[in-house]
Design a protein around this motif. Structure first.
Motif, mmCIF file in Angstrom:
data_model
loop_
_atom_site.group_PDB
_atom_site.id
_atom_site.type_symbol
_atom_site.label_atom_id
_atom_site.label_comp_id
_atom_site.label_asym_id
_atom_site.label_seq_id
_atom_site.Cartn_x
_atom_site.Cartn_y
_atom_site.Cartn_z
ATOM 1 N N PRO A 185 0.814 -1.229 0.000
ATOM 2 C CA PRO A 185 0.000 0.000 0.000
ATOM 3 C C PRO A 185 0.840 1.269 0.000
ATOM 4 O O PRO A 185 0.517 2.243 -0.678
ATOM 5 N N HIS A 186 1.953 1.265 0.769
ATOM 6 C CA HIS A 186 2.815 2.451 0.784
ATOM 7 C C HIS A 186 3.452 2.664 -0.585
ATOM 8 O O HIS A 186 3.606 3.803 -1.035
ATOM 9 N N ALA A 187 3.814 1.567 -1.250
ATOM 10 C CA ALA A 187 4.372 1.691 -2.598
ATOM 11 C C ALA A 187 3.344 2.297 -3.548
ATOM 12 O O ALA A 187 3.682 3.050 -4.464
ATOM 13 N N GLY A 188 2.066 1.960 -3.309
ATOM 14 C CA GLY A 188 1.015 2.590 -4.103
ATOM 15 C C GLY A 188 0.991 4.091 -3.908
ATOM 16 O O GLY A 188 0.737 4.850 -4.848
ATOM 17 N N VAL A 194 10.454 6.156 -10.159
ATOM 18 C CA VAL A 194 10.502 5.458 -8.874
ATOM 19 C C VAL A 194 11.607 4.413 -8.986
ATOM 20 O O VAL A 194 11.545 3.520 -9.833
ATOM 21 N N VAL A 195 12.624 4.540 -8.147
ATOM 22 C CA VAL A 195 13.783 3.654 -8.189
ATOM 23 C C VAL A 195 13.547 2.459 -7.274
ATOM 24 O O VAL A 195 13.214 2.619 -6.094
ATOM 25 N N ALA A 196 13.715 1.271 -7.826
ATOM 26 C CA ALA A 196 13.626 0.038 -7.045
ATOM 27 C C ALA A 196 14.997 -0.627 -7.069
ATOM 28 O O ALA A 196 15.335 -1.330 -8.018
ATOM 29 N N PRO A 197 15.822 -0.412 -6.045
ATOM 30 C CA PRO A 197 17.194 -0.931 -6.067
ATOM 31 C C PRO A 197 17.263 -2.415 -5.726
ATOM 32 O O PRO A 197 16.316 -2.992 -5.169
ATOM 33 N N HIS A 198 18.397 -3.001 -6.056
ATOM 34 C CA HIS A 198 18.660 -4.381 -5.644
ATOM 35 C C HIS A 198 18.826 -4.400 -4.126
ATOM 36 O O HIS A 198 19.453 -3.501 -3.547
ATOM 37 N N ASP A 236 12.797 2.025 -0.260
ATOM 38 C CA ASP A 236 13.861 1.836 0.730
ATOM 39 C C ASP A 236 14.104 0.371 1.068
ATOM 40 O O ASP A 236 15.242 -0.021 1.330
ATOM 41 N N GLU A 237 13.042 -0.423 1.090
ATOM 42 C CA GLU A 237 13.167 -1.832 1.457
ATOM 43 C C GLU A 237 12.619 -2.696 0.329
ATOM 44 O O GLU A 237 11.494 -3.190 0.387
ATOM 45 N N PRO A 238 13.413 -2.902 -0.725
ATOM 46 C CA PRO A 238 12.917 -3.675 -1.866
ATOM 47 C C PRO A 238 12.747 -5.157 -1.521
ATOM 48 O O PRO A 238 13.520 -5.722 -0.741
ATOM 49 N N ALA A 239 11.710 -5.754 -2.058
ATOM 50 C CA ALA A 239 11.454 -7.180 -1.895
ATOM 51 C C ALA A 239 10.746 -7.668 -3.153
ATOM 52 O O ALA A 239 10.073 -6.883 -3.829
ATOM 53 N N ILE A 240 10.883 -8.938 -3.458
ATOM 54 C CA ILE A 240 10.334 -9.458 -4.712
ATOM 55 C C ILE A 240 8.827 -9.223 -4.834
ATOM 56 O O ILE A 240 8.356 -8.722 -5.864
ATOM 57 N N PRO A 241 8.004 -9.558 -3.822
ATOM 58 C CA PRO A 241 6.555 -9.312 -3.975
ATOM 59 C C PRO A 241 6.244 -7.830 -4.193
ATOM 60 O O PRO A 241 5.340 -7.493 -4.960
ATOM 61 N N LEU A 242 6.983 -6.966 -3.521
ATOM 62 C CA LEU A 242 6.757 -5.528 -3.654
ATOM 63 C C LEU A 242 7.084 -5.057 -5.067
ATOM 64 O O LEU A 242 6.298 -4.334 -5.691
ATOM 65 N N VAL A 243 8.243 -5.464 -5.575
ATOM 66 C CA VAL A 243 8.646 -5.037 -6.917
ATOM 67 C C VAL A 243 7.700 -5.615 -7.963
ATOM 68 O O VAL A 243 7.342 -4.933 -8.936
ATOM 69 N N GLU A 244 7.261 -6.850 -7.774
ATOM 70 C CA GLU A 244 6.298 -7.441 -8.708
ATOM 71 C C GLU A 244 4.999 -6.650 -8.723
ATOM 72 O O GLU A 244 4.396 -6.422 -9.786
ATOM 73 N N ALA A 245 4.541 -6.221 -7.538
ATOM 74 C CA ALA A 245 3.314 -5.420 -7.461
ATOM 75 C C ALA A 245 3.488 -4.081 -8.158
ATOM 76 O O ALA A 245 2.582 -3.610 -8.867
ATOM 77 N N LEU A 246 4.644 -3.459 -7.989
ATOM 78 C CA LEU A 246 4.915 -2.181 -8.648
ATOM 79 C C LEU A 246 4.961 -2.348 -10.160
ATOM 80 O O LEU A 246 4.441 -1.519 -10.915
ATOM 81 N N MET A 247 5.596 -3.423 -10.628
ATOM 82 C CA MET A 247 5.694 -3.639 -12.069
ATOM 83 C C MET A 247 4.321 -3.848 -12.697
ATOM 84 O O MET A 247 4.081 -3.430 -13.831
ATOM 85 N N ALA A 248 3.423 -4.497 -11.972
ATOM 86 C CA ALA A 248 2.103 -4.807 -12.523
ATOM 87 C C ALA A 248 1.084 -3.696 -12.307
ATOM 88 O O ALA A 248 0.008 -3.731 -12.917
ATOM 89 N N ASP A 249 1.400 -2.718 -11.477
ATOM 90 C CA ASP A 249 0.438 -1.667 -11.147
ATOM 91 C C ASP A 249 0.126 -0.813 -12.367
ATOM 92 O O ASP A 249 1.021 -0.430 -13.124
#
Length: 515
Positions: free
Chosen positions: A5-8, A132-136, A168-181
């Motif tokens: 939700p915060h990424a949203g 929006v930067v999503a770092p490793h 700030d705290e990248p994670a696979i589910p989060l990045v996947e949600a951002l990519m699909a948003d």
């Protein structure tokens, strides 16, 4: 911790900024980009050291070169180019109006973290996009600090609030949600094969690249001393973290011994058969690269494999016989370890280079050291890559740092490499062009569009993105946007502005309810 939700919220805030920034004219954008590039350049050395400290990979002095190339270097390369103003082609009777993509989700790697943040942020700002930067995860601290620094400078120079943000705290589910948003307009992915495939599978437009596995051919016409120096320098550059680094050296038999001697003088260590076996066993377990070697010094890798070399050894050269998939040294290594094989002539050398690319690296890049234009042409025509560096180290050659290719941290591999772009990533890849097309009949008059632009320099700062009054990260809204009468004035369109603010808040709440 950054939740979905915060990424949203980040994406919504980025959309707010993108809409405002899309109306800026060339002068306003230039001022912002120049300020950001200058600030990035000024902090290049600090972030180079921090990237090495956090990731344990690479060489700070070489990361400094990359950071500088991806800050002022990008600014200088595109100086004089205009990605904002309409283009008028009177001969074709077409006017082209650039439209930014909107919100760019920039996935950045652990291998080149800060330089890639610099690169993608500056390209987005050049083209009036929010990013929006999503770092490793292994480079999240230095990447986030760099992105936040660029964001502060951009806003201070006149960009809208939220134009650059970072997870700030990248994670696979989060990045996947951002990519699909649906609020993400384009994903720009730099990383491993899994990351790129996920980007292309997200349902949103994506610009991603495939892995490298660079063959380099040295023929009998080459300047052997120069080729040896360039190859060793390139392979040692940042401990081979650029995907454009040479992976397999292919040498004509007639010059192989002289080339090995010349590379030894440049700091390479040529391994014997026993040392090569030990190195391969350490670097590849169960058919997979041991990631502990990625970006590490040659002497450290040798020591872990039980091989004695001098501390000043820059590159390990591991000879092998046949370029086949079962030969692990023919695969990408992302470390200062260079596989080497010899061939009877250039025709066999070209076939060997093709075999290297079939194993991995299709569409990526290759290098050749030769003075024979026919051989160079045959090499480029037959090896299925989209950039061939000639008589230059490929790390900095195909990435555009020592050639006139576009300087880039994202190398497109085209259709052959299953990529949507075949060039080095450039600003124009983040733009759509609306085309005004007049009747081709000369009897239909086309008026002059010279000097006409729909964009403008904002007369006042763009209002900050509306935030909840209890948002702990940003402070109460009344403190951030003072009411009328407390030093803040509104123009005649105050009602329209308020209506837009209310609509955005309602839309954001609706998105949160969905999640």
């Amino acid at each position: 911790m950054t939740t979905i939700p915060h990424a949203g919220h980040l994406l919504e805030r980025a959309r707010w900024a993108a809409r405002a920034y899309a109306d800026y004219d060339a002068a306003a954008v230039s001022a912002i980009v120049t300020a950001v590039a200058d600030a990035a350049y000024a902090e290049s050395e600090r972030f180079a050291g921090e990237a090495v400290a956090e990731t344990g990979m690479g060489v700070a002095a070489d990361k400094l070169i990359k950071n500088r190339a991806c800050s002022r270097g990008i600014l200088d390369y595109y100086r004089g180019e205009d990605f904002i103003s309409p283009r008028v082609d009177t001969a074709r009777r077409i006017v082209e109006i650039p439209r930014p993509a909107g919100v760019v989700l920039a996935l950045t790697p652990t291998t080149n973290p800060v330089s890639t943040v610099y690169f993608k942020v500056i390209l987005a700002l050049m083209t009036r996009n929010a990013v929006v930067v999503a770092p490793h995860p292994r480079a999240k601290i230095c990447s986030a600090q760099a992105a936040r620094m660029l964001a502060e400078v951009a806003v201070a120079a006149g960009a809208p609030d939220g134009i650059v943000q970072v997870i700030d705290e990248p994670a696979i589910p989060l990045v996947e949600a951002l990519m699909a948003d649906e609020r993400t307009d384009v994903v720009v992915a730099t990383g491993g094969t899994g990351v790129v495939r996920a980007a292309y599978s997200s349902g949103n437009p994506a610009l991603g690249v495939g892995p490298g596995n660079v063959p380099v051919l040295v023929d009998s016409t080459a300047d052997i001393a120069a080729a040896a120096r360039r190859i060793v320098d390139s392979k040692a550059f940042d401990n081979s973290l650029l995907c454009t680094n040479e992976s397999v050296l292919i040498a004509e038999e007639s010059i192989a011994a002289a080339l090995c001697a010349a590379m030894t003088r440049q700091g390479a260590h040529i391994l014997d058969a026993d040392a090569t076996r030990r190195l391969s066993a350490f670097m590849f377990t169960d058919g997979h690269l041991n990631t502990d070697v990625v970006g590490r010094d040659a002497a450290w890798i040798a020591g872990q494999a039980g091989i004695r070399v001098t501390p000043k050894t820059r590159v390990l050269v591991a000879p092998f016989d046949h370029v086949i998939a079962e030969e692990m040294l023919a695969h990408e290594k992302l470390s200062p370890v260079l596989g080497m094989t010899t061939v009877a002539d250039t025709a066999r050398g070209i076939r060997a280079a093709r075999a290297v690319v079939r194993i991995a690296g299709a569409g990526h890049s290759a290098a050749i050291h030769s003075e024979n234009p026919s051989v160079i042409t045959d090499f480029a025509a037959q090896v299925p890559v989209l950039r061939v560096s000639v008589n230059v180290g490929n790390s900095t050659g195909s990435s555009g740092l020592e050639t006139n290719l576009a300087p880039s941290m994202t190398i497109g591999t085209g259709f052959v490499g299953r990529s949507s772009i075949g060039e080095n990533l450039q600003p124009h890849h983040l733009l759509d062009w609306a085309r005004i097309a007049y009747n081709s009949d000369p009897a239909v008059v086309m008026p002059s569009f010279a000097g006409i632009s729909p964009w403008h320099t904002p007369a006042a700062p763009v209002p900050e993105y509306p935030r909840a009054s209890n948002d702990p990260a940003n402070g109460p809204l009344p403190q951030r946007i003072p009411p009328v009468g407390a030093g803040r004035t509104l123009g005649p369109d105050v009602d329209a502005l308020r209506a837009e603010l209310r609509a955005l808040v309602v839309e954001e709440l609706a998105q949160l309810i969905k999640r």
